[in-house]
Design an enzyme around this catalytic site. Structure first.
Site, PDB file in Angstrom:
ATOM      1  N   ARG A 203      10.759  14.972  44.156  1.00 23.94           N
ATOM      2  CA  ARG A 203      11.562  14.009  45.075  1.00 23.94           C
ATOM      3  C   ARG A 203      12.380  13.082  44.428  1.00 23.94           C
ATOM      4  O   ARG A 203      13.352  12.809  45.100  1.00 23.94           O
ATOM      5  CB  ARG A 203      10.414  13.415  45.813  1.00 23.94           C
ATOM      6  CG  ARG A 203       9.618  14.159  46.790  1.00 23.94           C
ATOM      7  CD  ARG A 203       8.829  13.237  47.690  1.00 23.94           C
ATOM      8  NE  ARG A 203       7.561  13.738  48.236  1.00 23.94           N
ATOM      9  CZ  ARG A 203       7.729  14.537  49.447  1.00 23.94           C
ATOM     10  NH1 ARG A 203       8.661  14.582  50.034  1.00 23.94           N
ATOM     11  NH2 ARG A 203       6.501  15.028  49.740  1.00 23.94           N
TER      12      ARG A 203
ATOM     13  N   PHE B 227      14.985  27.406  48.362  1.00 21.12           N
ATOM     14  CA  PHE B 227      13.788  26.422  48.320  1.00 21.12           C
ATOM     15  C   PHE B 227      14.545  25.400  47.616  1.00 21.12           C
ATOM     16  O   PHE B 227      14.975  25.479  46.490  1.00 21.12           O
ATOM     17  CB  PHE B 227      12.702  26.985  47.573  1.00 21.12           C
ATOM     18  CG  PHE B 227      11.521  26.187  47.737  1.00 21.12           C
ATOM     19  CD1 PHE B 227      10.515  26.638  48.570  1.00 21.12           C
ATOM     20  CD2 PHE B 227      11.417  24.852  47.110  1.00 21.12           C
ATOM     21  CE1 PHE B 227       9.270  25.777  48.817  1.00 21.12           C
ATOM     22  CE2 PHE B 227      10.232  24.044  47.426  1.00 21.12           C
ATOM     23  CZ  PHE B 227       9.638  24.591  48.377  1.00 21.12           C
TER      24      PHE B 227
ATOM     25  N   ASP C 268      14.724  22.095  59.518  1.00 21.72           N
ATOM     26  CA  ASP C 268      14.692  23.477  59.001  1.00 21.72           C
ATOM     27  C   ASP C 268      14.329  24.246  60.337  1.00 21.72           C
ATOM     28  O   ASP C 268      15.221  24.670  61.106  1.00 21.72           O
ATOM     29  CB  ASP C 268      13.389  23.435  58.148  1.00 21.72           C
ATOM     30  CG  ASP C 268      13.223  24.791  57.500  1.00 21.72           C
ATOM     31  OD1 ASP C 268      13.428  25.997  57.887  1.00 21.72           O
ATOM     32  OD2 ASP C 268      13.013  24.756  56.125  1.00 21.72           O
TER      33      ASP C 268
ATOM     34  N   ASP D 114      10.410  17.713  48.246  1.00 17.20           N
ATOM     35  CA  ASP D 114       9.734  18.200  47.202  1.00 17.20           C
ATOM     36  C   ASP D 114       9.087  19.587  47.199  1.00 17.20           C
ATOM     37  O   ASP D 114       9.271  20.380  48.179  1.00 17.20           O
ATOM     38  CB  ASP D 114       8.132  17.285  47.619  1.00 17.20           C
ATOM     39  CG  ASP D 114       7.582  18.007  48.705  1.00 17.20           C
ATOM     40  OD1 ASP D 114       8.032  18.195  49.799  1.00 17.20           O
ATOM     41  OD2 ASP D 114       6.095  18.091  48.531  1.00 17.20           O
TER      42      ASP D 114
ATOM     43  N   GLU E  74      16.256  12.027  58.948  1.00 16.53           N
ATOM     44  CA  GLU E  74      15.699  13.035  58.208  1.00 16.53           C
ATOM     45  C   GLU E  74      16.312  13.748  56.973  1.00 16.53           C
ATOM     46  O   GLU E  74      17.685  13.525  57.001  1.00 16.53           O
ATOM     47  CB  GLU E  74      15.238  14.139  59.471  1.00 16.53           C
ATOM     48  CG  GLU E  74      14.637  15.226  58.960  1.00 16.53           C
ATOM     49  CD  GLU E  74      13.304  15.047  58.618  1.00 16.53           C
ATOM     50  OE1 GLU E  74      13.003  14.229  57.582  1.00 16.53           O
ATOM     51  OE2 GLU E  74      12.287  15.296  59.229  1.00 16.53           O
ATOM     52  N   ASP E  75      15.540  14.143  56.081  1.00 16.72           N
ATOM     53  CA  ASP E  75      16.324  14.599  54.942  1.00 16.72           C
ATOM     54  C   ASP E  75      16.643  16.193  55.355  1.00 16.72           C
ATOM     55  O   ASP E  75      17.925  16.460  54.709  1.00 16.72           O
ATOM     56  CB  ASP E  75      15.500  14.687  53.710  1.00 16.72           C
ATOM     57  CG  ASP E  75      14.016  15.160  54.044  1.00 16.72           C
ATOM     58  OD1 ASP E  75      13.663  15.209  55.240  1.00 16.72           O
ATOM     59  OD2 ASP E  75      13.230  15.791  53.312  1.00 16.72           O
TER      60      ASP E  75
HETATM   61  C1  PRP Z   1       9.903  18.392  55.673  1.00 21.92           C
HETATM   62  C2  PRP Z   1      10.979  17.695  55.783  1.00 21.92           C
HETATM   63  C3  PRP Z   1      11.378  17.632  57.404  1.00 21.92           C
HETATM   64  C4  PRP Z   1      10.570  18.937  58.043  1.00 21.92           C
HETATM   65  C5  PRP Z   1      11.583  19.642  58.302  1.00 21.92           C
HETATM   66  O1  PRP Z   1       8.800  17.656  55.726  1.00 21.92           O
HETATM   67  O2  PRP Z   1      10.958  16.508  55.256  1.00 21.92           O
HETATM   68  O3  PRP Z   1      10.269  16.482  57.749  1.00 21.92           O
HETATM   69  O4  PRP Z   1       9.808  19.516  56.780  1.00 21.92           O
HETATM   70  O5  PRP Z   1      11.083  20.880  58.693  1.00 21.92           O
HETATM   71  P1  PRP Z   1      11.102  21.430  60.315  1.00 21.92           P
HETATM   72  O6  PRP Z   1      12.767  21.560  60.793  1.00 21.92           O
HETATM   73  O7  PRP Z   1      10.915  23.075  59.891  1.00 21.92           O
HETATM   74  O8  PRP Z   1      10.211  20.906  61.078  1.00 21.92           O
HETATM   75  P2  PRP Z   1       7.349  17.953  55.180  1.00 21.92           P
HETATM   76  O9  PRP Z   1       6.397  18.591  56.438  1.00 21.92           O
HETATM   77  O10 PRP Z   1       7.300  18.876  54.110  1.00 21.92           O
HETATM   78  O11 PRP Z   1       6.715  16.608  54.527  1.00 21.92           O
HETATM   79  P3  PRP Z   1       7.711  15.593  53.537  1.00 21.92           P
HETATM   80  O12 PRP Z   1       8.671  15.007  54.332  1.00 21.92           O
HETATM   81  O13 PRP Z   1       6.274  14.607  53.192  1.00 21.92           O
HETATM   82  O14 PRP Z   1       7.815  16.411  52.300  1.00 21.92           O
END
Ligand code: PRP
Length: 177
Positions: free
Chosen positions: A166, A153, A104, A160, A100-101
């Site tokens: 990205r 942010f 949060d 993104d 995972e990137d």
């Molecule tokens: C972002 C990120 C994680 C997630 C983390 O994805 O890439 O997958 O949010 O947040 P959390 O710990 O609060 O669940 P996003 O839903 O924005 O989609 P993306 O990866 O397509 O940008």
């Protein structure tokens, strides 16, 4: 190109990112050598980190992706997560490493790890490039963590803002002017 009214500030440089990826790859190689792990990236944000990570790990492994419901253009999680794109392989007996990137609230990774564990793998572990512990809503164990980051942010290195930024090689803070 930057929006009028916002600016980018480099928070984690590409050079530091490379050092973090190298450290994580060495840990992962040490733990998974001979296990042919299945590396599962969560689309879309993980694709840049995952691409760097598997090349740095540089040992036999397989890669697959899942896509979960996105937050869309919102910065807040709805808390409801569903699978939009599922894995294309069997998990029984496999050692699975979720990549995972950013973690949060933790809702995305907690959901996915639980979901994968129901499919009978030998193990499920989590590797996250970044974590915002101050935002956590659920307890989630990160087995391989790159960096803790502040509650700002962040964009770039796969992350993104409304599908922009990205491609940036550095992890940047998107600031209002
Ligand atoms: C972002 C990120 C994680 C997630 C983390 O994805 O890439 O997958 O949010 O947040 P959390 O710990 O609060 O669940 P996003 O839903 O924005 O989609 P993306 O990866 O397509 O940008």
């Amino acid at each position: 190109m930057v929006d009028t009214g916002s600016e980018l500030k480099v928070l984690i440089s590409r050079r530091r990112i490379a050092a973090v990826v190298k450290r994580l790859a060495e840990e992962i190689r040490g733990d998974y050598t001979g296990l042919n792990p299945l590396v599962v990236g969560i689309l879309k944000g993980s694709f840049v980190f995952l691409a760097d990570l598997v090349r740095a790990v540089n040992m036999p492994l397989q890669v697959d992706f899942v896509k979960l419901t996105s937050y869309g253009d919102s910065t807040q999680s709805s808390g409801r997560i569903t699978v939009l794109l599922d894995l294309n392989c069997q998990l029984a007996g496999r050692h699975v490493l979720v990549v995972e990137d950013i973690v949060d609230s933790g809702l995305t990774t907690a959901f996915l790890c639980d979901y994968l564990r129901q499919k009978g793998p030998a193990s499920v572990k989590l590797c996250a490039f970044t974590s915002k512990p101050s935002r956590r809503k659920v307890d989630i164990r990160i087995d391989y963590l790159g960096l803790e980051v502040p509650d700002k942010f962040l964009v770039g290195y796969g992350l993104d803002c409304a599908e922009r930024y990205r491609y940036l090689p550095d992890l940047c803070e998107l600031k209002e002017k």
